[in-house]
Write a protein that holds these residues in place. Structure first.
Motif, PDB file in Angstrom:
ATOM      1  N   LYS A 183      -3.620  14.180  -6.000  1.00 56.02           N
ATOM      2  CA  LYS A 183      -3.645  12.793  -5.523  1.00 56.02           C
ATOM      3  C   LYS A 183      -4.607  11.958  -6.360  1.00 56.02           C
ATOM      4  O   LYS A 183      -4.339  10.788  -6.648  1.00 56.02           O
TER       5      LYS A 183
ATOM      6  N   VAL B 256       5.055  10.783   6.689  1.00 54.70           N
ATOM      7  CA  VAL B 256       4.701  11.347   5.380  1.00 54.70           C
ATOM      8  C   VAL B 256       4.594  12.867   5.480  1.00 54.70           C
ATOM      9  O   VAL B 256       5.122  13.601   4.635  1.00 54.70           O
ATOM     10  N   ASN B 257       3.931  13.343   6.521  1.00 55.17           N
ATOM     11  CA  ASN B 257       3.746  14.787   6.662  1.00 55.17           C
ATOM     12  C   ASN B 257       5.080  15.491   6.906  1.00 55.17           C
ATOM     13  O   ASN B 257       5.321  16.583   6.381  1.00 55.17           O
TER      14      ASN B 257
ATOM     15  N   ALA C  23       2.886   6.475  10.601  1.00 53.78           N
ATOM     16  CA  ALA C  23       3.053   6.598   9.151  1.00 53.78           C
ATOM     17  C   ALA C  23       2.659   7.993   8.678  1.00 53.78           C
ATOM     18  O   ALA C  23       3.357   8.609   7.855  1.00 53.78           O
ATOM     19  N   ALA C  24       1.551   8.519   9.208  1.00 49.66           N
ATOM     20  CA  ALA C  24       1.113   9.857   8.814  1.00 49.66           C
ATOM     21  C   ALA C  24       2.145  10.902   9.211  1.00 49.66           C
ATOM     22  O   ALA C  24       2.423  11.837   8.444  1.00 49.66           O
TER      23      ALA C  24
ATOM     24  N   LYS D  19      -2.038   8.410   1.404  1.00 53.86           N
ATOM     25  CA  LYS D  19      -2.109   7.708   2.687  1.00 53.86           C
ATOM     26  C   LYS D  19      -3.436   6.949   2.714  1.00 53.86           C
ATOM     27  O   LYS D  19      -4.509   7.555   2.704  1.00 53.86           O
TER      28      LYS D  19
ATOM     29  N   TYR E 280      -5.654  10.732   6.619  1.00 50.74           N
ATOM     30  CA  TYR E 280      -5.593   9.714   5.565  1.00 50.74           C
ATOM     31  C   TYR E 280      -6.532  10.099   4.425  1.00 50.74           C
ATOM     32  O   TYR E 280      -7.571  10.715   4.636  1.00 50.74           O
ATOM     33  N   ASP E 281      -6.130   9.750   3.214  1.00 44.91           N
ATOM     34  CA  ASP E 281      -6.856  10.162   2.021  1.00 44.91           C
ATOM     35  C   ASP E 281      -7.998   9.228   1.653  1.00 44.91           C
ATOM     36  O   ASP E 281      -9.047   9.673   1.187  1.00 44.91           O
TER      37      ASP E 281
ATOM     38  N   THR F  73       8.389   3.327   6.567  1.00 42.61           N
ATOM     39  CA  THR F  73       7.662   4.371   5.838  1.00 42.61           C
ATOM     40  C   THR F  73       8.630   5.219   5.016  1.00 42.61           C
ATOM     41  O   THR F  73       8.355   5.571   3.864  1.00 42.61           O
TER      42      THR F  73
ATOM     43  N   GLY G  26       2.303   5.833  -2.587  1.00 42.50           N
ATOM     44  CA  GLY G  26       1.469   5.815  -1.395  1.00 42.50           C
ATOM     45  C   GLY G  26       1.791   4.598  -0.549  1.00 42.50           C
ATOM     46  O   GLY G  26       2.644   3.774  -0.903  1.00 42.50           O
TER      47      GLY G  26
ATOM     48  N   LEU H 101      -1.095   3.949  12.324  1.00 42.51           N
ATOM     49  CA  LEU H 101      -1.606   4.962  11.401  1.00 42.51           C
ATOM     50  C   LEU H 101      -0.960   6.313  11.695  1.00 42.51           C
ATOM     51  O   LEU H 101      -0.542   7.037  10.778  1.00 42.51           O
TER      52      LEU H 101
ATOM     53  N   HIS I  30       1.817  -1.785   4.094  1.00 36.83           N
ATOM     54  CA  HIS I  30       2.835  -1.492   5.106  1.00 36.83           C
ATOM     55  C   HIS I  30       2.914  -2.580   6.185  1.00 36.83           C
ATOM     56  O   HIS I  30       1.934  -2.859   6.864  1.00 36.83           O
TER      57      HIS I  30
END
Length: 354
Positions: free
Chosen positions: A9, A82-83, A78-79, A93, A116-117, A41, A51, A75, A22
């Motif tokens: 990442k 993605v996951n 969206a997570a 994220k 989240y990153d 998403t 991202g 949040l 977003h």
């Protein structure tokens, strides 16, 4: 607490990628439209974006108000998407973080818990000195990696000194800066400060200058630091503008990356730059001081079918007089910039319930 980013990442962030801000999908009665929130998403992932930034201005700051209380929900949704996608390539994220220090720290902790990153930290709307801003950012950076954000004064930001950015660039945990002052001098302050920093190789530069997207991405900055030449490009964008026509934005960034390797710029890319800026003027409602910026993005998504309504939590956020006609104009003038065909081909799949 570990505040490092996964290596893949980190590499993606520093090579440069498309990061849409977003939006928020609402029904006509201002309830969260979860199905379409998830569909957005999915759209960004399949568009090839690297991202998403959630809980930011485009997501509408009102999600944090106690009576609305949607910050954690958007949040989390969206997570989850993605996951669940189990992508074979890295995908960032990024959580929007704002407010006084206590609020910002709580938001950072929540974002970290939700996997989240990075936290995109707003410095807008706060009555703090530059030193107090630095202290706040350092505290947030102890919780998770941070993405700095220079916001234009016309929409709630403020002007910071070059000396502020010199100190800002030395913050451990700062991995990128989004520059969105809509001002070449102030953008230059950030780049020069980063180039003079001991952490120059740890900080990726991203454009948020919606009035200058393509030119920012084509530009490499050079400064002499300790008798050595330091070169630093703006590698990608974290943009509300890229919340629409995202697959075309991905193609554009890839084209720009190839052009960067050449000695001469083709004149066609400079023409494209004007097309993108003109489009942004319509989408972001520049002629009315950006009052319709969220509604402009939502309007395109509504026309594409990704949103069912162009609804915002605040009654003040709506299309300005003539803005819909301006969006019609840019559709007619610049058909090569929209991705309506891509959305139409995939919309039914993205809207499926899981």
């Amino acid at each position: 607490m570990d505040t490092r980013i996964d290596k893949e990442k980190w590499k993606l962030l520093h090579e440069g990628t498309v990061i849409p801000a977003h939006p928020l999908a609402l029904t006509k009665t201002k309830e969260l439209d979860e199905r379409r929130q998830r569909a957005l998403t999915r759209y960004y992932m399949e568009s090839g974006a690297g991202g998403i930034a959630v809980g930011v201005h485009t997501t509408q700051f009102e999600i944090r108000e106690p009576e609305i209380n949607l910050y954690e929900t958007v949040l989390r949704l969206a997570a989850e998407e993605v996951n669940h996608a189990s992508l074979k390539k890295p995908f960032l994220k990024i959580a929007g973080i704002c407010g006084p220090t206590n609020q910002a720290l709580a938001e950072a902790k929540l974002a970290k818990e939700l996997s989240y990153d990075i936290g995109l930290v707003s410095m807008g709307g706060l009555d703090l000195t530059e030193e107090e801003h630095l202290i706040r950012m350092k505290e947030i950076a102890t919780i998770m990696p941070v993405f700095g954000f220079y916001l234009q004064p016309s929409v709630g930001g403020r002007t910071f000194s070059y000396e502020f950015w010199e100190q800002f660039a030395e913050i451990e945990g700062l991995c990128a800066v989004k520059m969105a002052p809509f001002n070449r001098y102030q953008t230059l302050d950030v780049v020069r400060a980063v180039c003079n920093s001991s952490r120059v190789d740890e900080i990726a530069l991203y454009t948020g200058n919606d009035d200058n997207i393509v030119i920012d991405l084509l530009t490499s900055y050079q400064f002499t630091v300790n008798e050595k030449t330091v070169t630093k490009p703006i590698v990608g964008g974290l943009l509300g503008h890229w919340a629409v026509w995202t697959s075309k934005a991905v193609q554009l960034l890839e084209e720009i990356k190839k052009i960067r390797e050449k000695e001469m710029l083709p004149s066609s890319i400079l023409t494209t730059a004007t097309h993108v800026t003109d489009s942004n003027a319509a989408l972001f409602d520049a002629s009315h001081h950006y009052k319709g910026c969220i509604a402009g993005i939502n309007e395109v998504l509504r026309r594409q079918g990704l949103l069912s309504e162009n609804t915002c939590l605040s009654d003040q956020d709506r299309l300005s007089p003539g803005q819909s006609e301006e969006i019609n104009r840019i559709y007619e003038q610049y058909p090569h910039l929209n991705d309506d065909y891509f959305v139409n081909e995939n919309l039914e799949k993205w809207l499926l319930e899981r």
